[in-house]
Design a protein around this motif. Structure first.
Motif, PDB file in Angstrom:
ATOM      1  N   ALA A  76      29.593 116.393  71.664  1.00  0.00           N
ATOM      2  CA  ALA A  76      30.834 115.368  71.577  1.00  0.00           C
ATOM      3  C   ALA A  76      31.196 115.039  73.301  1.00  0.00           C
ATOM      4  O   ALA A  76      31.506 113.941  73.579  1.00  0.00           O
ATOM      5  N   SER A  98      37.209 120.921  68.682  1.00  0.00           N
ATOM      6  CA  SER A  98      36.106 121.730  68.044  1.00  0.00           C
ATOM      7  C   SER A  98      35.684 122.750  68.975  1.00  0.00           C
ATOM      8  O   SER A  98      35.458 124.023  68.481  1.00  0.00           O
ATOM      9  N   ALA A 138      38.418 115.650  61.819  1.00  0.00           N
ATOM     10  CA  ALA A 138      37.180 115.257  62.361  1.00  0.00           C
ATOM     11  C   ALA A 138      36.273 114.038  61.610  1.00  0.00           C
ATOM     12  O   ALA A 138      35.883 113.274  62.132  1.00  0.00           O
ATOM     13  N   ILE A 143      37.812 115.094  69.303  1.00  0.00           N
ATOM     14  CA  ILE A 143      36.839 115.914  68.830  1.00  0.00           C
ATOM     15  C   ILE A 143      36.355 117.219  69.647  1.00  0.00           C
ATOM     16  O   ILE A 143      36.042 118.238  69.260  1.00  0.00           O
ATOM     17  N   LYS A 144      35.899 116.778  70.878  1.00  0.00           N
ATOM     18  CA  LYS A 144      35.520 117.776  71.912  1.00  0.00           C
ATOM     19  C   LYS A 144      36.558 118.996  71.972  1.00  0.00           C
ATOM     20  O   LYS A 144      36.179 120.017  71.794  1.00  0.00           O
ATOM     21  N   LEU A 175      38.275 111.239  62.170  1.00  0.00           N
ATOM     22  CA  LEU A 175      38.105 110.602  63.538  1.00  0.00           C
ATOM     23  C   LEU A 175      36.790 110.096  63.461  1.00  0.00           C
ATOM     24  O   LEU A 175      36.479 108.918  64.231  1.00  0.00           O
ATOM     25  N   LEU A 176      35.661 110.471  62.751  1.00  0.00           N
ATOM     26  CA  LEU A 176      34.466 109.924  62.750  1.00  0.00           C
ATOM     27  C   LEU A 176      34.373 108.642  62.093  1.00  0.00           C
ATOM     28  O   LEU A 176      33.663 107.667  62.526  1.00  0.00           O
ATOM     29  N   SER A 205      45.933 115.605  67.529  1.00  0.00           N
ATOM     30  CA  SER A 205      45.215 116.012  66.511  1.00  0.00           C
ATOM     31  C   SER A 205      45.838 116.950  65.870  1.00  0.00           C
ATOM     32  O   SER A 205      46.527 118.067  66.102  1.00  0.00           O
ATOM     33  N   LEU A 245      29.515 119.282  61.346  1.00  0.00           N
ATOM     34  CA  LEU A 245      30.488 119.507  60.727  1.00  0.00           C
ATOM     35  C   LEU A 245      30.383 120.039  59.260  1.00  0.00           C
ATOM     36  O   LEU A 245      30.906 121.085  58.772  1.00  0.00           O
ATOM     37  N   LYS A 291      27.256 109.999  66.031  1.00  0.00           N
ATOM     38  CA  LYS A 291      28.403 110.083  64.986  1.00  0.00           C
ATOM     39  C   LYS A 291      27.976 110.789  63.840  1.00  0.00           C
ATOM     40  O   LYS A 291      28.582 111.746  63.158  1.00  0.00           O
TER      41      LYS A 291
END
Lengths: 103, 121, 707
Positions: free
Chosen positions: C71, C59, C21, C55-56, C24-25, B11, C107, C100
């Motif tokens: 998530a 975030s 993110a 993402i989890k 990633l989405l 990430s 976001l 999603k």
């Protein structure tokens, strides 16, 4: 003999330090350490110096830091690791607590 | 002498946050985006500490820990695993692979620095 | 160590996270669509899981807690899919796609009412999970700011960690643990080092050390345990309460009690050791019952607990500055005033006793008790640890070692021992003298030491400890010791003793304290210590202390100084001579005997009195201080003992024991030989304090009497 210690006395180089100390002790003379280059020491380094000191003392030899060649890094690590002692008769530690710097 | 820390995370935001925090605290940082790249960086450079994410493509964090422990240079290098799980299984897995400690996300920059100070020799 | 301006940095990372993110989405979307056509592809499933997982995690890091919770639910479902517990169905894919989209609106911060929609999706996912497997684990901890710790009392804990030998194998740095622990409060760490083998047998990456720490902290036990989180499976950790933070009046725990509580010894071993007396730490160590490290750890506990209690007693929180600086002369003034008060109080007591008024007597008793407490507390204010003077000696010994070409270690013990400030100030010079002598004349050259089978490095040990109302300071060297024969020859040559006198070893040693015993030039010949030892003796006398010297040829020399805790108070024997009143320091008086006029005449002018078979010389205070009046038929003789010799002071009457505050005398009397000060008695009259050592020195300058 004067033994110059390397910059890192850590677990990664512990084998090397042991070999150096063993060779020095096997030489049979008094050993003075020059620790001015030491930048890092961990428990393995402290244990090795402690063991070498103990062994040397048992053989009636000196194992000490040379005048002016002690190391704050080592002193601090010894203090942090609880190796420093208020000296007493039965103690042969290489490290002495300087009067009241602990707190 | 500043210590070098390798940060491995897929990430970007995490990499940035961890690297930035460590750099601000005076550490030299090298970064990698997955386990395989992390291993290559560790093989080519002197690294004092590895901070790695667990879940990554190519080679995950647990595999990286195992691979690093097999490297003569990194048998004893402290490794921190960043995990999202607060449950014990992942930590146990990390420990079993040879990790030194872990940090559960989310963590603050101060928490990160505290753990880093704790494991760095 | 913390990042400067973390807020703006965090905002920047949050921006990065939004972009990341979003990517990633997109990735999740592509993966989900691909899964519709190949629902069993493990790579696709792993990819979806990983994206949701990232993402989890991220975030949560950057404060998007609503996304984290959501998530997490999605990720949990995909974890089940990954494990094969849930099959990929069109319903699951469309639920995931819906999720999603929800994350995307969270976001952007655009979708205001995502909450309800999220709840619906989570509910639907739960139903799938329930159909599949046990309930999903609770949502991850979300970074809610921890409530501030409630104000807690500082407690003292024992923290013992006995690691396995392989502690260091995964890069653990135990030193960091102790540093972290000590940052939680104040305390000490002692390593047990006796398992460290000789160098040749040592395995470099094994851990041979166990630790004991004592920590005074306001944190709870769980916080202490947290420090050892990474190593709890690599050793035994025990945390026990050593002091609950409540009591400050309870007596300090004795060393023996601490050792038992720590499990270092059994009660019966302690009993056996105590029966053998001296200092417990030494006996148990020397006797092999307890390892020195364990004693060191127990002593550390005693120190830390004591300090915590003292700080509590002073009503100060542990972390705050617990002291106030006061000018020394203000303190001296206070002590003087308290001295006046003590005198006034004893007059009150006398007057009250002479009146037949019970009420007055009761008040006088109250005042007496309060005055005594006030006096003790006031004197206590001037007590400071002796350790501050120890420091300069380390330097001294280092410099002397270099100068003399010897190897000398100075070890100190009991730096925390407290003494009156004025005593400590006046103790410095004599100690320098003594230590200099130990280094110069005591410790041999490395070659000589090796020749006599000693380690080349000599040790000078400086130790202080309290013993009742006194503080004992011992200076020991493991050098050559004194040569008794050389001292005898020397003393005879200097006319300090008769050539045929038979003196005990102790008496001979005391001769080195006599003025004119030796000069610097002859010292090295005598191999003793002589430089200004008479000066040392005088300084210690002036502090109302005593010096004793013990020495063993070849093994070393010990000087033992005994000092009163304070100079401000004297515990004395009050005597009368004619109309005068005198005080003899109680510490020096051994006993009182009577001598009749007949016995005096029998002795035919020799001032000797038989005391239990021995003839002890004496002198009359009446003559020394030129007191008027008739000598009584029966005189009292107070037998004092100093420098290993006994000496009597003939007085008219012994009135009794008298404790009082010493007043310094005006400059006029400063030089009067034989006077150490004055004190005011309860009836307002003045009593003079006799400088016993000074009088003896002057009365018999030629050493002990011929026997």
């Amino acid at each position: 003999m004067l033994l110059k210690l390397h910059d890192k006395l850590t677990i990664a180089s512990a084998d090397e330090l042991k070999a150096t100390l063993v060779a020095a002790l096997d030489g049979g003379g008094d050993i003075l350490l020059d620790a001015t280059a030491v930048e890092q020491i961990d428990l393995t380094g402290l244990q090795l110096l402690f063991a070498a000191h103990k062994t040397a003392v048992r053989n009636g030899k000196t194992f000490a830091f040379a005048e002016g060649a002690a190391s704050e890094v080592i002193d601090l690590a010894a203090l942090r690791a609880g190796f420093a002692r208020d000296a007493d008769d039965s103690n042969t530690s290489l490290w002495l607590r300087r009067s009241h710097e602990h707190a | 002498m500043s210590r070098t820390i390798l940060v491995v995370d897929d990430s970007l935001s995490m990499r940035q946050m961890v690297s930035h925090t460590l750099e601000q605290a005076g550490y030299a940082v090298k970064a990698a985006v997955n386990g395989r790249e992390g291993l290559e960086v560790a093989q080519a450079n002197a690294v004092d500490l590895v901070v790695t994410d667990v879940n990554m493509p190519e080679m995950d964090g647990i595999a990286l820990v195992r691979a690093l422990r097999a490297e003569p240079n990194h048998r004893y290098t402290p490794i921190l695993v960043l995990t999202t799980e607060s449950t014990d299984t992942k930590k146990a897995e990390g420990k079993a692979a040879g990790a030194t400690g872990w940090l559960v996300k989310p963590f603050s920059p101060d928490q990160l620095l505290k753990v880093v100070t704790k494991v760095l020799p | 160590m913390s990042t400067p301006d973390p807020t703006s940095a965090m905002e920047q990372f949050a921006a990065t996270f939004r972009e990341e993110a979003a990517d990633l989405l997109t990735d999740v979307e592509t993966t989900l669509l691909a899964l519709e056509t190949s629902p069993d592809d493990p790579d696709l499933i792993a990819r979806a899981f990983r994206a949701l997982h990232t993402i989890k995690g991220s975030s949560a890091m950057f404060g998007f807690t609503d996304i984290t919770t959501f998530a997490h639910a999605l990720e949990t479902t995909f974890d089940e899919v990954r494990k094969g517990n849930i099959a990929v169905t069109p319903a699951l894919v469309s639920l995931a796609l819906q999720g999603k989209d929800l994350i995307r609106s969270m976001l952007d911060g655009s979708g205001a009412d995502t909450k309800e929609a999220c709840a619906e999706v989570i509910h639907a996912l739960r139903e799938m999970d329930v159909a599949a497997q046990p309930p999903a684990p609770a949502a991850p901890r979300v970074s809610a700011p921890r409530p501030p710790d409630p104000p807690a009392v500082a407690k003292t804990y024992r923290v013992a960690f006995q690691p396995q030998a392989d502690l260091l194998k995964d890069g653990t740095n135990p030193l960091g643990l102790w540093t972290e622990l000590l940052e939680l409060g104040s305390g000490e760490v002692v390593a047990t080092t006796d398992q460290i083998p000789p160098l040749h047998d040592l395995v470099p990456d094994a851990c041979y050390v166990a630790w004991d720490a004592v920590l005074t902290t306001q944190k709870d036990e769980a916080a202490l345990r947290d420090v050892f989180l990474f190593v709890e499976d690599r050793g035994a950790l025990t945390i026990t309460l050593a002091d609950d933070g409540e009591s400050d009046t309870e007596d300090d725990k004795k060393l023996g009690q601490i050792l038992i509580e720590r499990g270092s010894i059994r009660p019966e071993q302690l009993q056996a050791a105590l029966a053998a007396q001296p200092r417990l730490g030494t006996i148990l160590t020397v006797g092999g019952t307890v390892a020195p490290d364990q004693v060191a750890a127990a002593l550390a506990e005693q120190r830390v607990t004591r300090q915590a209690r003292a700080e509590r007693a002073a009503g100060a929180p542990v972390d705050a500055a617990a002291s106030v600086r006061v000018a020394a002369d203000k303190l001296d003034d206070l002590v003087d005033l308290v001295g006046e008060l003590v005198i006034a109080q004893s007059r009150l007591t006398q007057v009250a006793a002479s009146r037949d008024d019970l009420e007055l007597v009761a008040i006088a008793e109250d005042v007496e008790r309060l005055t005594a407490d006030l006096r003790d507390n006031t004197l206590n204010l001037r007590m400071v640890p002796i350790g501050s003077t120890f420091n300069r000696f380390k330097r001294l010994v280092r410099d002397l070692s270099t100068e003399l070409g010897k190897q000398i270690d100075l070890v100190t013990d009991g730096a925390e021992t407290e003494l009156d400030k004025t005593v400590i100030e006046r103790l410095g010079d004599p100690l320098v003298h003594i230590i200099r002598n130990s280094c110069d004349h005591g410790i041999e050259s490395p070659a000589d030491r090796e020749a006599s089978g000693k380690p080349p490095t000599g040790t000078v040990r400086l130790a202080a400890y309290q013993s009742g109302p006194n503080v004992i300071i011992e200076i020991h060297d493991d050098g050559a010791g004194l040569d008794v024969e050389a001292i005898r020859e020397k003393a005879i040559a200097r006319g300090l003793m008769a050539a045929d006198a038979s003196l005990s070893e102790g008496e001979l040693f005391q001769l080195v304290f006599l003025a004119g015993f030796s000069t610097a030039k002859s010292v090295s010949v005598v191999s003793g210590r002589g430089v200004g030892m008479d000066v040392v003796k005088r300084s210690i006398d002036a502090l109302r202390g005593t010096v004793e010297l013990k020495s063993k040829r070849g093994a070393g020399t010990t000087l033992r100084i005994k000092l009163p805790l304070t100079l401000a108070i004297i515990d004395g024997l009050l005597v009368s001579v004619g109309t005068g009143r005198y005080v003899l320091p109680m510490s020096l008086v051994e006993e009182c005997v009577e001598i009749s006029r007949a016995q005096v005449e029998e002795a035919r002018g020799a001032h000797l009195v038989p005391v239990r078979g021995e003839l002890v010389p004496y002198m009359r205070l009446r003559e020394w201080f030129h007191e008027e009046g008739e000598q009584p038929l029966v005189e009292q003789i107070a037998i004092a003992s100093t420098e290993g010799r006994r000496f009597g002071f003939a007085v008219d009457d012994v009135i009794g024991q008298h404790q009082t505050v010493i007043k310094t005398m005006g400059r006029m009397y400063g030089d009067t030989e034989g006077l150490a000060g004055a004190t005011i008695l309860g009836d307002g009259t003045v009593a003079l304090i006799v400088d016993v050592a000074g009088v003896i020195r002057n009365a018999i300058p030629a050493g002990p009497p011929p026997s």
